[in-house]
Design a protein around this motif. Sequence first.
Motif: not given
Length: 289
Positions: A260-287
């Motif tokens: 798991l650490k190798d995967v995170c490091a390979t993608h550049g997500w692991l920095q100084k022991g912290v995993v940084h993951l950027n995500n897009t979410a969708l919010m729906f509102t309805a009445v």
Amino acid sequence: MQKADHAKVTAEQKAIWDDQAETYAELILSNDPGDHASKQVLDAITKHRQLAAGSRVLDLASSFGRPAVPLARELPHVSVISTDLSSVSAPLVQKYAAAQGVTNITAQAADAQNLADFSSNSFAAVTCSYGFMFMPDLDKALQEASRVLQPGGLLVATVWGEAENCQHAQAFQGFAKALMGPKFSLSPPWPLTDPHALKQHIQAAKFENVKCAEYSHNFQFQFDDFARFMVGPHGQFRPMLNKLQAAGNSNLYEQAPQALKDVCATHGWLQKGVVHLNNTALMFTAVKP
């Protein structure tokens, strides 16, 4: 999917969340103190209308209590009911609420696909953060949300965006390939990434004024916490590891954290022991009309 299959999948999901709920709560509460997602839900409710004193808000698939507890904290004049398929969740919600000094909340086990404990037209708002995408009978869950809402009541639902815009989905897929080999294909861990598809489901449940907005929900996890969540004794990949170990793949429990650490490091997500993951979410509102 047939009704019998809905019941089977729901039972399987309950067993998984019964096992993983505490580990998930520890990860998020320790690493996501800002809780941007709950703020999005709160903003949607307050922009819709001012809830009267004594109004009730129902949170579905609440897990350990987000957004339920933050909503109760910021809306002290309303009553919030936190529900989750897993019976393990209610004590976690109560613990979280107590730590926040929140008293206007109750928690109980409930299947969002069958809200028989709740009367029709009894809630001013129904919320569900990252829950509908796991429900095998989505249409039934949305119909139940509509039933318990008062006329003019608001539905607020969030789901994750497409995997290409969600690095934590990419982390799941990358780690699975590291375990199973490069040809292994892991289905996206959640459906409903197409905003048009979910909008159609919501409209089919007789909601009106359906809107969708994107927002960023990024994570910063201490790697040790993230590894425990992914591959620890109650981690999300533990069932897969158990099957592979039983099939003769030795030392997987010891090898998994480094993979798991190798995967995170390979993608550049692991920095100084912290995993940084950027995500897009969708919010729906309805009445509800």
